[in-house]
Scaffold this motif. Structure first.
Motif, PDB file in Angstrom:
ATOM      1  N   ASN A 135      56.116  -4.584  66.194  1.00 22.19           N
ATOM      2  CA  ASN A 135      55.932  -6.039  66.228  1.00 22.19           C
ATOM      3  C   ASN A 135      54.570  -6.440  66.807  1.00 22.19           C
ATOM      4  OD1 ASN A 135      57.102  -8.477  65.363  1.00 22.19           O
ATOM      5  ND2 ASN A 135      57.598  -9.045  67.468  1.00 22.19           N
ATOM      6  N   LYS A 136      53.606  -5.529  66.750  1.00 20.02           N
ATOM      7  CA  LYS A 136      52.253  -5.847  67.189  1.00 20.02           C
ATOM      8  C   LYS A 136      51.454  -6.391  66.018  1.00 20.02           C
ATOM      9  CE  LYS A 136      48.180  -4.019  69.561  1.00 20.02           C
ATOM     10  NZ  LYS A 136      47.566  -2.871  70.258  1.00 20.02           N
ATOM     11  N   LEU A 137      50.736  -7.479  66.249  1.00 19.22           N
ATOM     12  CA  LEU A 137      49.983  -8.147  65.188  1.00 19.22           C
ATOM     13  C   LEU A 137      48.514  -7.736  65.226  1.00 19.22           C
ATOM     14  CD1 LEU A 137      50.317 -11.741  63.954  1.00 19.22           C
ATOM     15  CD2 LEU A 137      48.050 -10.939  64.614  1.00 19.22           C
ATOM     16  N   TYR A 138      47.960  -7.461  64.037  1.00 16.79           N
ATOM     17  CA  TYR A 138      46.552  -7.105  63.891  1.00 16.79           C
ATOM     18  C   TYR A 138      45.874  -8.105  62.951  1.00 16.79           C
ATOM     19  CZ  TYR A 138      47.983  -2.537  65.703  1.00 16.79           C
ATOM     20  OH  TYR A 138      48.497  -1.529  66.481  1.00 16.79           O
ATOM     21  N   VAL A 139      44.682  -8.546  63.328  1.00 19.66           N
ATOM     22  CA  VAL A 139      43.849  -9.338  62.420  1.00 19.66           C
ATOM     23  C   VAL A 139      43.075  -8.340  61.559  1.00 19.66           C
ATOM     24  CG1 VAL A 139      42.002 -11.028  62.193  1.00 19.66           C
ATOM     25  CG2 VAL A 139      43.631 -11.196  64.106  1.00 19.66           C
ATOM     26  N   ILE A 140      43.408  -8.277  60.276  1.00 22.01           N
ATOM     27  CA  ILE A 140      42.760  -7.330  59.371  1.00 22.01           C
ATOM     28  C   ILE A 140      41.484  -7.925  58.783  1.00 22.01           C
ATOM     29  CG2 ILE A 140      43.060  -5.940  57.270  1.00 22.01           C
ATOM     30  CD1 ILE A 140      44.768  -5.064  59.638  1.00 22.01           C
ATOM     31  N   PHE A 141      41.536  -9.228  58.447  1.00 22.07           N
ATOM     32  CA  PHE A 141      40.350  -9.905  57.928  1.00 22.07           C
ATOM     33  C   PHE A 141      40.452 -11.388  58.228  1.00 22.07           C
ATOM     34  CE2 PHE A 141      37.514 -11.879  54.907  1.00 22.07           C
ATOM     35  CZ  PHE A 141      36.430 -11.013  54.898  1.00 22.07           C
ATOM     36  N   PRO A 142      39.355 -12.004  58.732  1.00 22.70           N
ATOM     37  CA  PRO A 142      38.039 -11.407  58.999  1.00 22.70           C
ATOM     38  C   PRO A 142      38.046 -10.616  60.303  1.00 22.70           C
ATOM     39  CG  PRO A 142      38.030 -13.745  59.548  1.00 22.70           C
ATOM     40  CD  PRO A 142      39.364 -13.463  58.944  1.00 22.70           C
ATOM     41  N   ASN A 143      37.503  -9.411  60.254  1.00 22.90           N
ATOM     42  CA  ASN A 143      37.431  -8.535  61.423  1.00 22.90           C
ATOM     43  C   ASN A 143      36.374  -7.463  61.154  1.00 22.90           C
ATOM     44  OD1 ASN A 143      37.767  -6.685  63.503  1.00 22.90           O
ATOM     45  ND2 ASN A 143      40.010  -6.831  63.492  1.00 22.90           N
ATOM     46  N   HIS A 144      35.272  -7.509  61.868  1.00 23.10           N
ATOM     47  CA  HIS A 144      34.171  -6.568  61.633  1.00 23.10           C
ATOM     48  C   HIS A 144      34.551  -5.124  61.944  1.00 23.10           C
ATOM     49  CE1 HIS A 144      30.736  -9.788  61.722  1.00 23.10           C
ATOM     50  NE2 HIS A 144      31.477  -9.835  60.632  1.00 23.10           N
ATOM     51  N   GLN A 145      35.683  -4.937  62.636  1.00 25.60           N
ATOM     52  CA  GLN A 145      36.140  -3.580  62.889  1.00 25.60           C
ATOM     53  C   GLN A 145      36.551  -2.889  61.585  1.00 25.60           C
ATOM     54  OE1 GLN A 145      39.543  -3.317  65.485  1.00 25.60           O
ATOM     55  NE2 GLN A 145      39.471  -1.089  65.602  1.00 25.60           N
ATOM     56  N   PHE A 146      37.022  -3.698  60.641  1.00 30.29           N
ATOM     57  CA  PHE A 146      37.512  -3.148  59.382  1.00 30.29           C
ATOM     58  C   PHE A 146      36.635  -3.481  58.183  1.00 30.29           C
ATOM     59  CE2 PHE A 146      41.610  -4.051  61.758  1.00 30.29           C
ATOM     60  CZ  PHE A 146      41.715  -2.754  62.251  1.00 30.29           C
ATOM     61  N   SER A 147      35.837  -4.543  58.271  1.00 34.07           N
ATOM     62  CA  SER A 147      35.001  -4.939  57.134  1.00 34.07           C
ATOM     63  C   SER A 147      33.774  -5.707  57.612  1.00 34.07           C
ATOM     64  CB  SER A 147      35.801  -5.804  56.162  1.00 34.07           C
ATOM     65  OG  SER A 147      34.975  -6.295  55.123  1.00 34.07           O
ATOM     66  N   MET A 158      37.387  -6.372  46.694  1.00 29.82           N
ATOM     67  CA  MET A 158      37.072  -6.083  48.089  1.00 29.82           C
ATOM     68  C   MET A 158      37.986  -4.973  48.583  1.00 29.82           C
ATOM     69  SD  MET A 158      37.624  -8.600  51.347  1.00 29.82           S
ATOM     70  CE  MET A 158      35.961  -9.107  51.653  1.00 29.82           C
ATOM     71  N   ARG A 159      37.407  -4.039  49.314  1.00 33.51           N
ATOM     72  CA  ARG A 159      38.191  -2.950  49.906  1.00 33.51           C
ATOM     73  C   ARG A 159      38.227  -3.117  51.423  1.00 33.51           C
ATOM     74  NH1 ARG A 159      37.880   3.603  49.491  1.00 33.51           N
ATOM     75  NH2 ARG A 159      38.500   4.002  51.648  1.00 33.51           N
ATOM     76  N   ILE A 160      39.421  -2.955  52.000  1.00 35.19           N
ATOM     77  CA  ILE A 160      39.586  -3.026  53.445  1.00 35.19           C
ATOM     78  C   ILE A 160      40.446  -1.843  53.904  1.00 35.19           C
ATOM     79  CG2 ILE A 160      40.390  -4.388  55.403  1.00 35.19           C
ATOM     80  CD1 ILE A 160      40.112  -6.881  53.690  1.00 35.19           C
ATOM     81  N   PRO A 161      39.930  -0.991  54.831  1.00 32.55           N
ATOM     82  CA  PRO A 161      38.601  -1.003  55.439  1.00 32.55           C
ATOM     83  C   PRO A 161      37.528  -0.714  54.391  1.00 32.55           C
ATOM     84  CG  PRO A 161      40.092   0.517  56.598  1.00 32.55           C
ATOM     85  CD  PRO A 161      40.736   0.146  55.323  1.00 32.55           C
ATOM     86  N   ASP A 162      36.322  -1.179  54.650  1.00 34.73           N
ATOM     87  CA  ASP A 162      35.260  -0.990  53.666  1.00 34.73           C
ATOM     88  C   ASP A 162      34.631   0.391  53.781  1.00 34.73           C
ATOM     89  OD1 ASP A 162      33.769  -1.264  55.964  1.00 34.73           O
ATOM     90  OD2 ASP A 162      32.941  -3.218  55.450  1.00 34.73           O
TER      91      ASP A 162
END
Length: 235
Positions: A135-147, A158-162
């Motif tokens: 139940n932990k939430l992650y911001v996938i996009f926008p997020n420079h950690q992944f893209s 668009m591919r994530i992670p890039d």
């Protein structure tokens, strides 16, 4: 928990950033106006109050049918936005597969690294969130950690992670949930809510049953897949 692995990140990331930020289509701008009514409507959409925004927009158009800014805003929201999302993954780290049918029947193990493949039909603001089995939430996009890309995104893939990076499921078994929101108008509220995961989850669930589904220019999706621990047979 989301883990991601890096193969050849730097050069590929820079190349991807350049191409993803070059918009080959004609830019679609949200109009500006001195009209108090128009700015009230626009602000409702910017703050993510879609039901109130749609009701106010419809009322405003009836009262001021010749308002150019209102008509332009309505046109932008009425223009269909199509978003395709699929998961590409290496089954047991050996065989590349992909699935656009993202349901709990799709199960990934720690040996199945994956990435998200997204295609947008037009320029839009994209918001992607993922909730793991804990139940932990992650911001996938926008997020420079992944893209390295940022909003608004241009039409296309668009591919994530890039680059050449992949997400890798951890060993926690359960359901992984992906929420996707795509809109031609920036949603400032949703990023602020990300600071309070419980409030964001509540907001994302509310969107599933809101009037947003009547707006062709806005896309909301909720997708789920499973985490398992055992290795799967390669077909």
């Amino acid at each position: 928990m989301l883990l991601f692995i890096i193969f050849i990140p730097i050069l590929a990331g820079v190349v991807y950033y350049v191409f993803s930020h070059y918009n080959f289509s004609k830019e679609e701008k949200i109009p500006t106006s001195a009209s108090i009514t128009y700015n009230q409507v626009k602000e409702k959409f910017i703050q993510g109050y879609y039901d109130e925004g749609l009701t106010l927009l419809q009322k405003a158009l009836k009262e001021s049918p010749d308002d150019t800014a209102l008509k332009k805003l309505n046109s932008i929201l009425s223009k269909e936005l199509r978003i395709s999302l699929k998961i590409s993954y290496y089954l047991n780290g050996k065989t590349l597969k992909e699935s656009q049918d993202i349901t709990t029947s799709l199960s990934l193990s720690p040996k199945d690294p994956y990435y998200l493949d997204i295609i947008a039909s037009r320029k839009c603001y994209l918001y992607l969130f993922q909730i793991d089995p804990k139940n932990k939430l992650y911001v996938i996009f926008p997020n420079h950690q992944f893209s390295l890309s940022k909003n608004p995104i241009p039409p296309g893939r668009m591919r994530i992670p890039d680059g050449f990076r992949w997400f890798r499921p951890d060993r926690t078994q359960g359901i992984e949930t992906i929420y996707l929101l795509a809109t031609p108008i920036e949603n400032k509220r949703i990023i602020e809510l990300a600071k309070d995961p419980d409030s964001l989850k509540e907001y994302l669930e509310q969107l599933q049953t809101s009037k947003i589904n009547k707006i062709k220019g806005i896309v909301i999706k909720k997708l789920c897949f499973s985490h398992v621990n055992k290795e799967k047979e390669v077909l």
